[in-house]
Write an enzyme that holds these catalytic residues in place. Sequence first.
Site, PDB file in Angstrom:
ATOM      1  N   GLY A 179      -1.240  -1.261   7.570  1.00 17.44           N
ATOM      2  CA  GLY A 179      -1.049  -0.857   6.179  1.00 17.44           C
ATOM      3  C   GLY A 179       0.411  -0.798   5.816  1.00 17.44           C
ATOM      4  N   GLY A 203       3.108   0.472   2.346  1.00 20.99           N
ATOM      5  CA  GLY A 203       3.222   1.079   1.025  1.00 20.99           C
ATOM      6  C   GLY A 203       4.623   1.597   0.791  1.00 20.99           C
ATOM      7  N   LYS A 245       5.370   1.612   6.676  1.00 25.63           N
ATOM      8  CA  LYS A 245       4.290   0.761   7.198  1.00 25.63           C
ATOM      9  C   LYS A 245       3.629   1.411   8.401  1.00 25.63           C
ATOM     10  CE  LYS A 245       7.555  -1.854  10.100  1.00 25.63           C
ATOM     11  NZ  LYS A 245       8.152  -3.178  10.392  1.00 25.63           N
ATOM     12  N   VAL A 246       2.397   0.948   8.696  1.00 26.17           N
ATOM     13  CA  VAL A 246       1.660   1.431   9.866  1.00 26.17           C
ATOM     14  C   VAL A 246       1.287   0.227  10.706  1.00 26.17           C
ATOM     15  CG1 VAL A 246      -0.372   2.657  10.708  1.00 26.17           C
ATOM     16  CG2 VAL A 246       0.762   3.424   8.615  1.00 26.17           C
ATOM     17  N   ASP A 296      -3.918  13.125  -2.334  1.00 24.46           N
ATOM     18  CA  ASP A 296      -3.895  11.660  -2.308  1.00 24.46           C
ATOM     19  C   ASP A 296      -5.177  11.099  -1.682  1.00 24.46           C
ATOM     20  OD1 ASP A 296      -2.779   9.190  -2.874  1.00 24.46           O
ATOM     21  OD2 ASP A 296      -1.636   9.084  -1.018  1.00 24.46           O
TER      22      ASP A 296
END
Length: 362
Positions: free
Chosen positions: A35, A37, A41-42, A149
């Site tokens: 992922g 954003g 990042k991951v 969220d």
Amino acid sequence: MTSAKEQLDELCYLTAQSLTTLKTSEHFKLIKLLGQGSYGKVMLAVHKKRGTPMALKFFPRAGTSLQAFLREYNLSLAFCTHPSLNRALGIFYSTPGYYVFAQQAGLYGDLYDVILSKDGLGEECTQRVMSQLSGAVSHLHSLGFVHRDIKPENVFLCDAKCRWVKLGDFGLVKPRGSEVYAVWYDSPFCVPEVAEAKRLKKKSEEEEEKEEEEEEEEFCITVEPSLDSWALGVLVFCLLTSCFPWEESTKDDASYRAFKRWFDHMAERSAEVGEDIDCYERIAPFFSHFSPLALSLFRQLLNPEPTLRAAVDEIPGYLGGPWLLETEKEEKRKAEQAQMEARKVSVGGVIQEKEREGRGER
């Protein structure tokens, strides 16, 4: 008694003293991007010595304060003990460009991927997911934190059939009662109480176009669990339909206006008669295929007035019954059929008994 917020602040202070510098490639084999954003990042990674799969979350040092990084890490490590909260693994370090910590990896993607690939998860799966998420969010609320969220992209899958899911991404978590600047963002998950922020944002953009220099207006909201209740209500709709109920929760959105008219009508009529009325009266079209049980849940979670919104821990009370109207009709049909069969058996037994009596049998 020390509050969870105070404990978190203390942990951040202590871990700041032990932050080490490592070279990622010496300790981990990076597999793929999971992922990305605004946070960073991951990456899916494997620990070289232990062979353990994990997710490494990279925060750019240029745009992330050390305090914010440590806060998310320690919150995930020390307080996310519920089985449906994604937990940090006790590994955190820095590189020249990033702050990094390791967390449990959702090896089967996230709910957003599932929603895109299906026409809805089905009631059984949706209720299973909501049972887990309501417990996870209630756990956070019990500690005095609000997630802020909740969305499909932040719910990770531990198996392909959603039997075990985990809520993650704690970057926006705040203590209950905190004052924060209201930020408008174009999403059905954005609560109606921050619609004023949209007006101010639009006004600011218009002033920029006119090259006028005025002090920017802002307003704050208080962080309350009702923010998470709204998000879970929208998520239920998404899981059952693979669609959003509206694009944004303002009067500018026709779908939200239709929902609000139905909601206000239901509230007024219920107040008049002192009890619930036919939930399908003047219903918004895109809610017409839900059962009365599901409509009741939506009315509780998607109440436009945040102080009247149901708490997350009320969700389990709506589990177990049908959420789609077709399912409810089918269950009623089966129940009626079963009653008819039972009646046939009962009547048949009486007839047989009378026949035996007529023959003098005992």
